[in-house]
Design a protein around this motif. Structure first.
Motif, short mmCIF file in Angstrom:
data_model
loop_
_atom_site.label_atom_id
_atom_site.label_comp_id
_atom_site.label_asym_id
_atom_site.label_seq_id
_atom_site.Cartn_x
_atom_site.Cartn_y
_atom_site.Cartn_z
N PRO A 1 0.80 -1.24 0.00
CA PRO A 1 0.00 0.00 0.00
C PRO A 1 0.83 1.28 0.00
O PRO A 1 0.29 2.35 -0.34
N ASP A 2 2.11 1.21 0.35
CA ASP A 2 2.92 2.43 0.31
C ASP A 2 3.31 2.83 -1.11
O ASP A 2 3.86 3.92 -1.32
N GLY A 3 3.04 1.95 -2.09
CA GLY A 3 3.33 2.27 -3.48
C GLY A 3 4.80 2.26 -3.83
O GLY A 3 5.17 2.59 -4.97
N GLU A 4 5.65 1.86 -2.89
CA GLU A 4 7.10 1.87 -3.13
C GLU A 4 7.70 0.47 -3.09
O GLU A 4 8.88 0.31 -3.41
N ARG A 5 6.91 -0.52 -2.69
CA ARG A 5 7.41 -1.89 -2.61
C ARG A 5 6.46 -2.84 -3.34
O ARG A 5 5.28 -2.54 -3.50
N ILE A 6 7.01 -3.97 -3.76
CA ILE A 6 6.25 -4.97 -4.50
C ILE A 6 6.49 -6.33 -3.85
O ILE A 6 7.63 -6.68 -3.50
N ILE A 7 5.43 -7.10 -3.68
CA ILE A 7 5.56 -8.48 -3.24
C ILE A 7 5.25 -9.37 -4.44
O ILE A 7 4.40 -9.04 -5.26
N PHE A 8 5.99 -10.47 -4.58
CA PHE A 8 5.82 -11.32 -5.75
C PHE A 8 6.26 -12.74 -5.40
O PHE A 8 6.84 -12.99 -4.33
N SER A 9 5.98 -13.68 -6.29
CA SER A 9 6.36 -15.08 -6.12
C SER A 9 7.47 -15.42 -7.08
O SER A 9 7.48 -14.96 -8.23
N SER A 10 8.43 -16.25 -6.63
CA SER A 10 9.56 -16.58 -7.50
C SER A 10 10.19 -17.90 -7.09
O SER A 10 10.18 -18.28 -5.91
N ASN A 11 10.78 -18.57 -8.08
CA ASN A 11 11.63 -19.73 -7.84
C ASN A 11 13.09 -19.37 -8.05
O ASN A 11 13.88 -20.20 -8.50
N MET A 12 13.47 -18.15 -7.75
CA MET A 12 14.80 -17.63 -8.05
C MET A 12 15.93 -18.46 -7.46
O MET A 12 17.03 -18.51 -8.01
N HIS A 13 15.69 -19.13 -6.33
CA HIS A 13 16.75 -19.93 -5.72
C HIS A 13 17.04 -21.21 -6.50
O HIS A 13 18.11 -21.79 -6.37
N ASN A 14 16.08 -21.64 -7.29
CA ASN A 14 16.25 -22.81 -8.16
C ASN A 14 15.33 -22.63 -9.36
O ASN A 14 14.21 -23.14 -9.37
N PRO A 15 15.80 -21.90 -10.39
CA PRO A 15 14.93 -21.57 -11.53
C PRO A 15 14.35 -22.75 -12.26
O PRO A 15 13.37 -22.60 -13.00
N ASP A 16 14.94 -23.92 -12.08
CA ASP A 16 14.38 -25.11 -12.71
C ASP A 16 13.47 -25.88 -11.77
O ASP A 16 12.93 -26.93 -12.14
N GLY A 17 13.30 -25.38 -10.55
CA GLY A 17 12.55 -26.12 -9.54
C GLY A 17 11.12 -25.67 -9.41
O GLY A 17 10.65 -24.73 -10.05
N ARG A 18 10.40 -26.35 -8.52
CA ARG A 18 8.97 -26.12 -8.32
C ARG A 18 8.67 -25.41 -7.01
O ARG A 18 7.51 -25.23 -6.66
N ASN A 19 9.70 -25.04 -6.27
CA ASN A 19 9.48 -24.37 -4.99
C ASN A 19 9.45 -22.86 -5.21
O ASN A 19 10.46 -22.25 -5.55
N PHE A 20 8.27 -22.27 -5.01
CA PHE A 20 8.10 -20.83 -5.14
C PHE A 20 7.86 -20.24 -3.77
O PHE A 20 7.05 -20.75 -2.99
N ASP A 21 8.57 -19.15 -3.46
CA ASP A 21 8.34 -18.40 -2.23
C ASP A 21 7.95 -16.97 -2.56
O ASP A 21 8.07 -16.52 -3.70
#
Length: 361
Positions: A285-305
């Protein structure tokens, strides 16, 4: 259809809800009176989340969004008696879950208008009463971009259904800004692009003009900016493959990042650059931050945080810490709560449920 990856043991769900399991039996019910069950917050490192509560219990439940007033939740669900995604409303405690779509075809991406007097969602029901068939995987792992999707407005109880789009091809992923303007994804011009229109479907404007899968857009709290997931693909074999699949109503959802642009489509800039899939962004709500989902720790994996990042790409912080899928986060308008979908505490492999937590900033 913001969700590009499938839950459980297969790559997750609705950016393009093509492979959602049909006819899943609800595994367990909420406590008496509709109160939600309190669930442990991951492994204890989820310091931003307090009092995590599970709101749905079994099946495929995702894309849960607060009303603009923060008093209700709209979401999509595949569950017992509902063979593919339909739109439901519920109270903040998970009680009074009521279907508000037609029960025909497949739906995605329900969202409230400001004031709570209407909802919007995408549906294939004009193309047939049955669930559209899932894609063949003879061309690899692909998702269906159903050309029978159009966008509809209705009263909160589902009555008074009005069609807002009628162009050939996929029109879906609608969300509504603070002034009632809708942003959505369409392939009407031969690519997967982002458009906006008035709440009644008039004044359609194309906002993105680049090759690749842009979509999943949300207005900022003040309506001045839009965040989205996407990727620009230059001319060459990769784009040729993308376009060939898209022309066949398919997409291979493997690599996307988070972008931001002004509400008129200008000043596009990239926020994340992690490889793999970073998707389902939503504004703090502050308009300055974004929350999102990603598998960045293992781009080939199925674990998203879930991750939090500043609008300029700095200050990356991990929010959830599970070994399963966490995605589709949304802050309540006042920033005191976070709602998200997760495979945590699943009673059955593949179950995706909606959770709500108090946000500790």
């Amino acid at each position: 259809m913001h969700r590009p990856f499938r839950s459980g043991s297969t790559l997750l769900v609705c950016l393009l809800a093509a492979a959602v399991a049909a006819g899943v039996v609800l595994a367990r019910e909420p406590a008496v009176g509709g109160a939600a069950q309190v669930t442990p917050a991951g492994d204890g490192t989820e310091v931003h989340l307090a009092n995590v509560r599970q709101l749905t219990f079994g099946g495929e439940n995702a894309e849960a969004y607060f009303s603009h007033e923060g008093t209700e939740i709209i979401f999509q669900s595949t569950r017992e008696g509902v063979p593919c995604d339909q739109i439901f409303r519920m109270n903040l405690d998970g009680s009074n879950q009521t279907m508000v779509s037609t029960g025909k075809g497949r739906t995605t991406c329900g969202y409230f208008y400001p004031g709570g007097d209407a909802i919007v969602y995408a549906s294939t029901h004009l193309g047939g009463d049955e669930c559209p068939p899932p894609p063949s995987f003879r061309m690899g792992y692909v998702w269906a971009i159903y050309d029978s999707y159009d966008i509809f407005r209705a009263a909160p109880d589902g009555s008074g259904l009005t069609r807002l789009t009628d162009t050939p091809g996929y029109d879906a992923e609608p969300t509504v800004g603070p002034d009632g303007r809708i942003v959505f994804t369409s392939v009407r011009d031969g690519d997967m692009e982002i458009y906006s229109m008035n709440g009644d479907g008039s004044d359609v404007r194309r906002l993105t003009h680049r090759q690749g899968p842009d979509g999943g857009a949300f207005f900022s709290p003040d309506g001045s900016k839009i965040i989205f997931r996407g990727r620009e693909i230059p001319d060459g074999p990769e784009y040729d493959d993308f376009k060939r699949l898209l022309d066949a109503g398919l997409w291979r959802p493997t690599a996307v990042e988070v972008f931001v642009m002004d509400a008129d489509g200008s000043n596009v800039r990239q926020v994340t650059d992690f490889g793999g899939a970073s998707f389902a962004p939503y504004w703090h709500p502050d308009g300055e931050r974004i929350i999102f989902s990603s598998n960045m720790h293992n781009p080939d994996g199925r674990n998203f945080d879930l991750f939090l990042i500043n609008l300029d790409g700095t200050g990356l912080e991990q929010v959830t810490f599970t070994d399963v899928f966490d995605g589709f986060p949304m802050f309540s308008p006042d920033g005191t709560r976070l709602i998200f979908a997760s495979n945590r505490d699943a009673a059955k492999e593949g179950d995706t449920n909606v959770f709500i937590a108090d946000w500790v900033d």
